[in-house]
Design a protein around this motif. Sequence first.
Motif, PDB file in Angstrom:
ATOM      1  N   ALA A   1      81.242  65.810  39.920  1.00  0.00           N
ATOM      2  CA  ALA A   1      81.334  66.325  38.557  1.00  0.00           C
ATOM      3  C   ALA A   1      80.933  67.791  38.607  1.00  0.00           C
ATOM      4  CB  ALA A   1      80.431  65.544  37.623  1.00  0.00           C
ATOM      5  N   SER A   2      81.888  68.669  38.337  1.00  0.00           N
ATOM      6  CA  SER A   2      81.610  70.106  38.293  1.00  0.00           C
ATOM      7  C   SER A   2      81.214  70.487  36.877  1.00  0.00           C
ATOM      8  CB  SER A   2      82.843  70.900  38.721  1.00  0.00           C
ATOM      9  OG  SER A   2      83.132  70.624  40.064  1.00  0.00           O
ATOM     10  N   LEU A   3      80.241  71.356  36.770  1.00  0.00           N
ATOM     11  CA  LEU A   3      79.726  71.784  35.474  1.00  0.00           C
ATOM     12  C   LEU A   3      80.215  73.199  35.178  1.00  0.00           C
ATOM     13  CD1 LEU A   3      76.095  70.547  36.145  1.00  0.00           C
ATOM     14  CD2 LEU A   3      77.927  69.302  35.014  1.00  0.00           C
ATOM     15  N   ALA A   4      80.516  73.476  33.922  1.00  0.00           N
ATOM     16  CA  ALA A   4      81.012  74.792  33.522  1.00  0.00           C
ATOM     17  C   ALA A   4      79.957  75.871  33.726  1.00  0.00           C
ATOM     18  CB  ALA A   4      81.457  74.761  32.061  1.00  0.00           C
TER      19      ALA A   4
ATOM     20  N   ASP B   1      69.126  62.214  34.102  1.00  0.00           N
ATOM     21  CA  ASP B   1      69.538  60.971  34.750  1.00  0.00           C
ATOM     22  C   ASP B   1      71.047  61.023  34.933  1.00  0.00           C
ATOM     23  OD1 ASP B   1      66.990  59.886  34.711  1.00  0.00           O
ATOM     24  OD2 ASP B   1      67.376  58.576  32.992  1.00  0.00           O
ATOM     25  N   VAL B   2      71.488  60.662  36.122  1.00  0.00           N
ATOM     26  CA  VAL B   2      72.909  60.461  36.383  1.00  0.00           C
ATOM     27  C   VAL B   2      73.101  58.946  36.419  1.00  0.00           C
ATOM     28  CG1 VAL B   2      74.822  60.809  37.988  1.00  0.00           C
ATOM     29  CG2 VAL B   2      73.050  62.563  37.763  1.00  0.00           C
ATOM     30  N   ASN B   3      73.756  58.407  35.412  1.00  0.00           N
ATOM     31  CA  ASN B   3      74.054  56.977  35.342  1.00  0.00           C
ATOM     32  C   ASN B   3      75.460  56.780  35.889  1.00  0.00           C
ATOM     33  OD1 ASN B   3      71.587  56.322  33.954  1.00  0.00           O
ATOM     34  ND2 ASN B   3      72.483  57.282  32.166  1.00  0.00           N
ATOM     35  N   TRP B   4      75.553  56.118  37.035  1.00  0.00           N
ATOM     36  CA  TRP B   4      76.850  55.983  37.697  1.00  0.00           C
ATOM     37  C   TRP B   4      77.290  54.524  37.762  1.00  0.00           C
ATOM     38  CZ3 TRP B   4      76.667  52.838  41.888  1.00  0.00           C
ATOM     39  CH2 TRP B   4      75.455  52.706  42.567  1.00  0.00           C
TER      40      TRP B   4
ATOM     41  N   LEU C   1      80.610  58.571  36.103  1.00  0.00           N
ATOM     42  CA  LEU C   1      79.198  58.858  35.863  1.00  0.00           C
ATOM     43  C   LEU C   1      79.020  59.501  34.498  1.00  0.00           C
ATOM     44  CD1 LEU C   1      78.563  62.168  36.224  1.00  0.00           C
ATOM     45  CD2 LEU C   1      78.993  61.583  38.599  1.00  0.00           C
ATOM     46  N   ASP C   2      77.815  59.359  33.978  1.00  0.00           N
ATOM     47  CA  ASP C   2      77.379  60.045  32.762  1.00  0.00           C
ATOM     48  C   ASP C   2      76.113  60.798  33.113  1.00  0.00           C
ATOM     49  OD1 ASP C   2      79.326  59.048  30.909  1.00  0.00           O
ATOM     50  OD2 ASP C   2      78.237  57.148  30.868  1.00  0.00           O
ATOM     51  N   LEU C   3      75.974  61.979  32.553  1.00  0.00           N
ATOM     52  CA  LEU C   3      74.773  62.784  32.751  1.00  0.00           C
ATOM     53  C   LEU C   3      73.999  62.804  31.440  1.00  0.00           C
ATOM     54  CD1 LEU C   3      73.101  64.686  34.560  1.00  0.00           C
ATOM     55  CD2 LEU C   3      74.513  66.569  33.695  1.00  0.00           C
ATOM     56  N   VAL C   4      72.711  62.450  31.511  1.00  0.00           N
ATOM     57  CA  VAL C   4      71.859  62.392  30.327  1.00  0.00           C
ATOM     58  C   VAL C   4      70.650  63.288  30.545  1.00  0.00           C
ATOM     59  CG1 VAL C   4      70.476  60.883  28.845  1.00  0.00           C
ATOM     60  CG2 VAL C   4      72.592  60.015  29.877  1.00  0.00           C
ATOM     61  N   MET C   5      70.419  64.194  29.608  1.00  0.00           N
ATOM     62  CA  MET C   5      69.198  65.007  29.646  1.00  0.00           C
ATOM     63  C   MET C   5      68.103  64.167  29.007  1.00  0.00           C
ATOM     64  SD  MET C   5      68.454  68.770  28.082  1.00  0.00           S
ATOM     65  CE  MET C   5      67.435  69.886  29.020  1.00  0.00           C
TER      66      MET C   5
ATOM     67  N   LYS D   1      73.201  62.620  25.913  1.00  0.00           N
ATOM     68  CA  LYS D   1      74.265  62.684  26.901  1.00  0.00           C
ATOM     69  C   LYS D   1      74.825  64.098  26.930  1.00  0.00           C
ATOM     70  CE  LYS D   1      78.658  60.562  28.082  1.00  0.00           C
ATOM     71  NZ  LYS D   1      79.667  59.561  27.696  1.00  0.00           N
ATOM     72  N   VAL D   2      75.018  64.611  28.131  1.00  0.00           N
ATOM     73  CA  VAL D   2      75.617  65.928  28.310  1.00  0.00           C
ATOM     74  C   VAL D   2      77.127  65.744  28.206  1.00  0.00           C
ATOM     75  CG1 VAL D   2      75.868  67.888  29.854  1.00  0.00           C
ATOM     76  CG2 VAL D   2      73.694  66.656  29.770  1.00  0.00           C
TER      77      VAL D   2
END
Length: 131
Positions: A97-100, A109-112, A60-64, A80-81
């Motif tokens: 996906a764990s975030l710091a 958007d979570v693009n998976w 996955l990719d996380l996009v703000m 992209k985050v």
Amino acid sequence: MIQIRTVAALLAAIAVAAATPALAHPRLWRALPAQSANTGNVREISLTFSETLIAPLSGLDLVMTGMPTASSSRKHIAMKVSGIRASLAPDRKTLRASLARPLPAGTYDVNWHAVSNDTHRVSGKVSFTVR
């Protein structure tokens, strides 16, 4: 003769039913945060699928996509985050996906993309808001 037809029909039905899972693709069953959620303190993204996934081919990719601004005339460029790595949970059906640190306020958007044993790649998007 009727018994032979009945047995043949039963065997055909069993063969079709057995072949059906091989034709299936992984489907997204649950997402956390959920689609269209308005939430706070997001420290993990979790996507659970209908089938076990192949780890190196799924992710996955996380996009703000938006952030709160003082002026509605200012547009936010989607970005992209970085620093996010997805891995499979022990059930092999859940991408995590764990975030710091918690995500800042904004829209995401979570693009998976996911690949199961049928080797067909499927993809999708989950959108949510952090307040």
